[in-house]
Design an enzyme around this catalytic site. Structure first.
Site, PDB file in Angstrom:
ATOM      1  CG  HIS A  20      -2.537  -1.323   1.488  1.00  0.00           C
ATOM      2  ND1 HIS A  20      -2.464  -1.619   2.436  1.00  0.00           N
ATOM      3  CD2 HIS A  20      -2.107  -1.949  -0.010  1.00  0.00           C
ATOM      4  CE1 HIS A  20      -3.247  -2.808   1.961  1.00  0.00           C
ATOM      5  NE2 HIS A  20      -3.293  -2.884   1.309  1.00  0.00           N
ATOM      6  CG  ASP A 117      -4.265   4.330   1.163  1.00  0.00           C
ATOM      7  OD1 ASP A 117      -5.183   3.946   1.688  1.00  0.00           O
ATOM      8  OD2 ASP A 117      -3.107   3.119   1.019  1.00  0.00           O
ATOM      9  CD  GLN A 354       9.315  -8.635  -6.078  1.00  0.00           C
ATOM     10  OE1 GLN A 354       9.431  -9.149  -5.621  1.00  0.00           O
ATOM     11  NE2 GLN A 354       8.034  -8.101  -6.798  1.00  0.00           N
ATOM     12  CG  HIS A 369       1.815 -12.600  -4.449  1.00  0.00           C
ATOM     13  ND1 HIS A 369       3.068 -11.799  -4.751  1.00  0.00           N
ATOM     14  CD2 HIS A 369       1.298 -11.949  -3.270  1.00  0.00           C
ATOM     15  CE1 HIS A 369       2.606 -10.348  -4.429  1.00  0.00           C
ATOM     16  NE2 HIS A 369       2.546 -10.513  -3.280  1.00  0.00           N
ATOM     17  CB  SER A 374       4.859  -8.516  -8.031  1.00  0.00           C
ATOM     18  OG  SER A 374       4.931  -8.894  -6.291  1.00  0.00           O
ATOM     19  CD  GLU A 377       7.707  -3.945  -8.475  1.00  0.00           C
ATOM     20  OE1 GLU A 377       8.155  -5.575  -7.637  1.00  0.00           O
ATOM     21  OE2 GLU A 377       7.280  -3.720  -7.730  1.00  0.00           O
ATOM     22  CD  GLU A 393      -5.080  -7.226  -5.615  1.00  0.00           C
ATOM     23  OE1 GLU A 393      -5.221  -8.038  -4.009  1.00  0.00           O
ATOM     24  OE2 GLU A 393      -3.963  -6.582  -5.837  1.00  0.00           O
TER      25      GLU A 393
HETATM   26  N1  UDP Z   1       9.004  -6.844  -2.548  1.00  0.00           N
HETATM   27  C1  UDP Z   1      10.165  -7.083  -2.315  1.00  0.00           C
HETATM   28  N2  UDP Z   1      11.082  -7.334  -2.581  1.00  0.00           N
HETATM   29  C2  UDP Z   1      11.021  -9.212  -1.354  1.00  0.00           C
HETATM   30  C3  UDP Z   1       9.502  -8.980  -1.482  1.00  0.00           C
HETATM   31  C4  UDP Z   1       8.539  -7.681  -1.668  1.00  0.00           C
HETATM   32  O1  UDP Z   1      11.285  -6.073  -2.875  1.00  0.00           O
HETATM   33  O2  UDP Z   1      11.646  -9.716  -1.445  1.00  0.00           O
HETATM   34  C5  UDP Z   1       8.371  -5.942  -2.864  1.00  0.00           C
HETATM   35  C6  UDP Z   1       7.927  -5.670  -4.835  1.00  0.00           C
HETATM   36  O3  UDP Z   1       8.687  -5.428  -5.556  1.00  0.00           O
HETATM   37  C7  UDP Z   1       6.599  -5.070  -4.718  1.00  0.00           C
HETATM   38  C8  UDP Z   1       5.979  -4.948  -2.950  1.00  0.00           C
HETATM   39  O4  UDP Z   1       7.215  -5.308  -2.032  1.00  0.00           O
HETATM   40  O5  UDP Z   1       7.068  -3.533  -4.764  1.00  0.00           O
HETATM   41  C9  UDP Z   1       5.358  -6.142  -3.193  1.00  0.00           C
HETATM   42  O6  UDP Z   1       4.114  -6.107  -3.447  1.00  0.00           O
HETATM   43  P1  UDP Z   1       3.298  -6.453  -4.290  1.00  0.00           P
HETATM   44  O7  UDP Z   1       1.549  -5.599  -4.337  1.00  0.00           O
HETATM   45  O8  UDP Z   1       3.453  -7.289  -5.115  1.00  0.00           O
HETATM   46  O9  UDP Z   1       2.381  -7.512  -2.890  1.00  0.00           O
HETATM   47  P2  UDP Z   1       2.147  -7.517  -1.203  1.00  0.00           P
HETATM   48  O10 UDP Z   1       2.730  -7.198  -0.560  1.00  0.00           O
HETATM   49  O11 UDP Z   1       1.091  -6.284  -1.484  1.00  0.00           O
HETATM   50  O12 UDP Z   1       1.120  -8.294  -1.261  1.00  0.00           O
END
Ligand code: UDP
Length: 484
Positions: A20, A117, A354, A369, A374, A377, A393
């Site tokens: 978020h 948000d 990541q 996931h 992600s 990216e 979601e």
């Molecule tokens: N992320 C990262 N390293 C990790 C895990 C996650 O940098 O080991 C970052 C990833 O690049 C993304 C965010 O954390 O920007 C995760 O957001 P996402 O919406 O994909 O999933 P959420 O964590 O909200 O389920």
């Protein structure tokens, strides 16, 4: 509050959770660098996630935006100990409202717009008190907005639990939504998180505009429905601003030289990156199957591993980046796995850089996931995906990626419902990295990569222009206030 400056001043509000906070920080940065705004970002910090606090520290030290932390209050007396993530965040965001209002009053310059948000919609009332325009920034995609604004209608028309319905749901602008793919808060209509979800769906259209982290060419059908007077537009009635893809490269946390030295030595597009976002955790059984699947595929990989949880899901949502080190992990992987895969794989405990990994030319696939950050990216780096939806979601995102966009493949069983076996994992990895099918999927995702770049082309890109339109509106408001 002192008088307004000549610049528009947007106040942004981010709810707890890495996924978020990231899109809000990056939106703020773009408002400053591209549209000459002053930006103040209030981040309600969970204070239990090492990753989140590092992201926050780095944003605070950059000074581009004025970033202010609002510590999450203790809500243990207000929610059950096993309350769902959506319930916890909703209650936190409700409780911080007085602190947020006072913090806005204490700002040196008058805000000219409020952007919250998804979980901040109850604070839209503060903008009304200040008589400034108010926007909701949905850090995910247009299908999610569609489902949110349609949720109150579903609530009135569907009898019984959504998950036991025989028919898919027809959300205007989206592919039919299978009952098993509904978002987490819709899994149980008696749970508090469901009521919070429907409430947010009712509050979003009360804003003066909805910003969505997508772009026109990615989701034209859903966006048309959201704007169409005879479809969802009759509910939303407010402008939709497409502002995606908004992604944010996180600063270097820790030293990753060894990892990138290894990646540098691998052939182009040969490595699978495996990660489940900031919150995702697997069961012990699923970790074992995944390890075997990776090994049997004989493909290269980088795998971000976390300690197992009893059920697959969002076990590390509030603790992202904290926890086990290498020693703990070796005992949970199959005997000899680390030594047998020494040359082809790297196991990273907890957290990896990541975006830097996905940007590396040796990476050729992402088992994810499919959280929306992600997903973006992966798309913006032209990396095809194996979707592994776990919570929130993500089951919907998986359908967008596989059925609508054709840039991903998926397992037969939903990973949130059952264990995906090693043979199927092996096959999926090879389908993406070795088989002809993978090359075709890669070609499609590279097309989307180009369309994402186009969306942010200066002046003419759809997302650039969309945010420029919003910036102009806020600017006009600033002048009006200054003339009053
Ligand atoms: N992320 C990262 N390293 C990790 C895990 C996650 O940098 O080991 C970052 C990833 O690049 C993304 C965010 O954390 O920007 C995760 O957001 P996402 O919406 O994909 O999933 P959420 O964590 O909200 O389920």
């Amino acid at each position: 509050m002192e008088s307004s400056s000549s610049k528009p001043h947007a106040v942004l509000l981010a709810s707890p959770g890495v996924g978020h906070v990231i899109p809000v920080l990056e939106l703020g940065k773009r408002l400053v660098t591209l549209y000459n705004f002053d930006v103040t970002i209030f981040v309600v910090a969970s204070q239990t996630s090492a990753a989140e606090s590092k992201i926050l520290q780095s944003a605070m030290s950059s000074k581009l935006c004025h970033v202010i932390e609002i510590p999450a209050p203790d809500i243990s007396g207000l929610v059950d100990p096993d309350a769902a993530v959506v319930t916890i965040i909703s209650v936190i965001m409700r409780e911080i409202k007085p602190a947020f209002r006072s913090a806005i009053s204490a700002l040196k310059t008058t805000p000219t717009a409020l952007i919250v948000d998804l979980f901040g919609t109850e604070s839209l009332a503060i903008a009304e008190e200040l008589q400034i325009p108010k926007y909701v920034y949905v850090g995910t995609n247009a299908w999610c907005v569609a489902l949110f604004v349609y949720a109150p209608t579903l609530d009135k028309t569907v009898q019984g639990q959504y998950v036991v319905q025989n028919e898919s749901f027809n959300i205007p602008g989206c592919r039919p939504l299978r009952p098993e793919d509904v978002v987490d808060p819709m899994l149980d209509r008696t749970n508090q998180q469901y009521f919070e979800y429907v409430r947010i769906g009712e509050e979003i259209p009360l804003s003066d505009g909805i910003l969505v982290n997508t772009w026109e060419d990615l989701q034209p059908t859903a966006l048309t429905a959201l704007r169409d007077d005879k479809s969802l537009g009759r509910i939303t009635k407010v402008p939709i601003y497409t502002v995606g893809p908004i992604i944010r490269r996180l600063g270097p946390a820790g030293s990753w030289n060894e990892l990138f030295d290894w990646l540098d030595k691998q052939p182009s597009e040969s490595v699978l990156y495996v990660s489940f976002g900031s919150g995702g955790t697997l069961t012990y059984e699923q970790i074992t199957e995944l390890a075997w699947g990776l090994e049997l595929s004989q493909q290269r990989f980088i795998w971000v591993v976390r300690l197992p949880t009893e059920t697959t899901g969002d076990g590390s949502f509030f603790t992202a980046g904290s926890g086990a080190g290498d020693d703990d992990l070796s005992s949970l992987l199959p005997d000899g796995f680390l030594s047998r895969t020494l040359d082809i794989g790297v196991v990273v405990p907890q957290w990896a850089p990541q975006i830097d990994i996905l940007t590396h030319p040796s990476v050729g696939g992402f088992l994810s996931h499919c959280g929306w950050n992600s997903t973006l990216e992966s798309i913006t780096n032209g990396v095809p995906m194996i979707v592994w939806p776990l919570y929130s979601e993500q089951r919907m995102n998986a359908t967008i990626l596989t059925e609508e966009l054709g840039v991903a493949i998926r397992s037969k069983v939903l990973p949130s419902k059952g264990v995906v076996g090693r043979e199927e994992i092996k096959t999926m990895v090879r389908r993406i990295l070795v088989d002809e099918e993978g090359y075709e999927i890669r070609a499609k995702v590279k097309e989307l990569q180009r369309s994402a770049q186009k969306a942010w082309t200066r002046e003419s890109g759809s997302s650039y222009s969309s945010l420029a339109r919003l910036a102009k509106e806020c600017g006009m408001m600033t002048k009006r206030n200054a003339n009053d």
